[in-house]
Design a protein around this motif. Structure first.
Motif, short mmCIF file in Angstrom:
data_model
loop_
_atom_site.label_atom_id
_atom_site.label_comp_id
_atom_site.label_asym_id
_atom_site.label_seq_id
_atom_site.Cartn_x
_atom_site.Cartn_y
_atom_site.Cartn_z
N LEU A 108 0.84 -1.20 0.00
CA LEU A 108 0.00 0.00 0.00
C LEU A 108 0.87 1.25 0.00
N PRO A 109 0.69 2.12 -0.97
CA PRO A 109 1.48 3.35 -0.99
C PRO A 109 1.08 4.27 0.15
N ALA A 110 1.92 5.26 0.42
CA ALA A 110 1.59 6.24 1.46
C ALA A 110 0.38 7.04 1.00
N THR A 111 -0.77 6.77 1.58
CA THR A 111 -2.00 7.41 1.16
C THR A 111 -2.95 7.52 2.33
N ASP A 112 -3.84 8.50 2.28
CA ASP A 112 -4.79 8.70 3.38
C ASP A 112 -5.91 7.66 3.36
N SER A 113 -6.31 7.23 2.16
CA SER A 113 -7.38 6.25 2.07
C SER A 113 -7.15 5.33 0.89
N VAL A 114 -7.84 4.18 0.93
CA VAL A 114 -7.70 3.17 -0.12
C VAL A 114 -9.07 2.56 -0.39
N MET A 115 -9.29 2.15 -1.62
CA MET A 115 -10.52 1.45 -1.99
C MET A 115 -10.20 -0.04 -2.06
N LEU A 116 -10.85 -0.83 -1.18
CA LEU A 116 -10.67 -2.28 -1.16
C LEU A 116 -11.72 -2.91 -2.08
N TYR A 117 -11.26 -3.54 -3.15
CA TYR A 117 -12.14 -4.11 -4.17
C TYR A 117 -12.02 -5.63 -4.06
N ASP A 118 -12.95 -6.25 -3.33
CA ASP A 118 -12.87 -7.67 -2.99
C ASP A 118 -13.89 -8.46 -3.82
N LEU A 119 -13.38 -9.15 -4.85
CA LEU A 119 -14.25 -9.89 -5.77
C LEU A 119 -14.11 -11.38 -5.49
N GLY A 120 -15.16 -11.97 -4.90
CA GLY A 120 -15.14 -13.37 -4.54
C GLY A 120 -16.17 -14.18 -5.29
N SER A 121 -16.39 -15.39 -4.83
CA SER A 121 -17.28 -16.31 -5.55
C SER A 121 -18.73 -15.85 -5.55
N SER A 122 -19.18 -15.21 -4.47
CA SER A 122 -20.61 -14.85 -4.37
C SER A 122 -20.92 -13.41 -4.70
N GLY A 123 -19.90 -12.56 -4.82
CA GLY A 123 -20.19 -11.17 -5.11
C GLY A 123 -18.99 -10.27 -4.91
#
Length: 349
Positions: A108-123
């Motif tokens: 993770l780069p030095a950043t104030d916020s991050v978007m976690l994009y979690d793509l799994g089997s159900s959604g």
């Protein structure tokens, strides 16, 4: 040897790994994937994974000093705790575990916020997280985009070429397309064959990716905070075409671990080492992850959902008819959409 056990709970089952508390980024001492059996529960897969890993450690005369399990929701956490009874382990919010590991590993780069994009089997679960305070700014879950959905689309495309496959085979084909550009599918009954390419899968996924990109952009609008990166998590993000398309659609720097499906379990190891036998929750800004106060941004979000849902109509329509995927009708019409609590729900025409 003293080890830590990290477990991630998902709709498709549980993943667990044994490692040293200060080395979650290194190849684990042992690991296991326990798929969710037909008719089985998520907590069953979790407890089975824990049992196998503890037995494996005992066979090697090793001691597990702590265990942590990541959960996506309070309901899931309560179900696992109830099934475990007196078993001693920590329950950890999944986004918290993911964020901790990404920071620990230096991805993770030095950043104030991050978007976690979690793509799994159900959604797909999208979480906008503040990196400094470990607070959830906003989040959304959608089932328009999922690994199971991709599998159903591949079965549909193969059936149009005269090749019938089951769920297991279509999943293997999808996973193979993450490693190679071309796979050949074979009908076990007729011997018929058909070729699938990575481009074929990208075309099938296109509408769903546009749908998810709109959510990312509008969650940013809701929070008023520009994330410094998009972290791609979950086994479905192994596909390089999907990662390239998302980078182009969303325009954020991409953060990606070579084993995205194990990021949650690795983060659980870090948190377990600090506070065993606890319930580690991630703070939420305002009303929480899903319900945001009504606003013009919210109305824009719903409008965008309607537009992107139309693009994804064919995808979701196929999912609703997945039970008949082995014998589809040629040229089946797309489904229509209605909305439940601001999210698209699909039913065939």
């Amino acid at each position: 040897m003293v080890l830590i056990l990290g477990v991630s709970a998902g709709a498709g089952g549980a993943r667990a790994l044994l490692t040293h508390s200060d080395q979650p980024h290194m190849p684990p001492i042992d690991r296991i994937h326990v798929p969710r059996r037909a008719g089985g529960s998520i907590e069953e897969s979790v407890l089975t994974a824990i049992h196998h890993m503890r037995a494996a450690a005992a066979d090697r005369d090793e001691y597990i000093s702590g265990t942590a399990v990541t959960c996506r929701s309070e309901l899931q956490a309560d179900a696992i705790r109830a099934a475990a009874g007196q078993a001693d382990f920590a329950i950890v919010d999944e986004p918290l575990a993911q964020l901790r590991y990404l920071r620990f590993s230096g991805l993770l780069p030095a950043t104030d916020s991050v978007m976690l994009y979690d793509l799994g089997s159900s959604g797909l679960t999208i979480t906008h997280a503040d990196c400094r305070t470990e607070t959830i700014l906003a989040g959304k879950r959608s089932t328009v985009l999922s690994g199971n959905g991709y599998d159903a689309l591949l079965r549909w495309q193969l059936a149009r070429s005269g090749v019938s496959t089951d769920t297991h085979a279509s999943r293997e084909h999808r996973e193979s397309l993450s490693r190679t550009r071309v796979v050949t599918a074979t009908d076990a009954d007729t011997g018929g064959r058909a070729v699938l390419t990575r481009s074929d899968l990208a075309t099938l996924c296109e509408a769903g990716l546009h749908h998810s990109a709109s959510f990312v952009r509008l969650l940013i609008e809701e929070t008023g905070v520009q994330p410094g990166a998009l972290a791609l998590l979950g086994g479905c993000t192994r596909n390089p075409s999907l990662r390239a398309d998302l980078a182009q659609l969303i325009g954020l720097p991409i953060v990606y671990d070579p084993e995205p499906e194990y990021v949650s379990a690795r983060g659980a190891v870090l948190l377990c080492a600090r506070r065993p036998s606890a319930r580690l929750r991630m703070a939420k800004r305002g009303a929480g992850v899903i319900g945001v106060e009504p606003s013009s941004g919210r109305r824009k979000l719903l409008a965008a959902v309607a537009v992107t849902a139309t693009l994804g109509g064919t995808v979701a329509g196929l999912l609703s008819n997945d039970n008949s995927a082995r014998s589809p009708e040629q040229g089946t019409a797309p489904s229509t959409a209605h909305f439940i609590d601001g999210a698209p729900s699909w039913k065939p025409r």
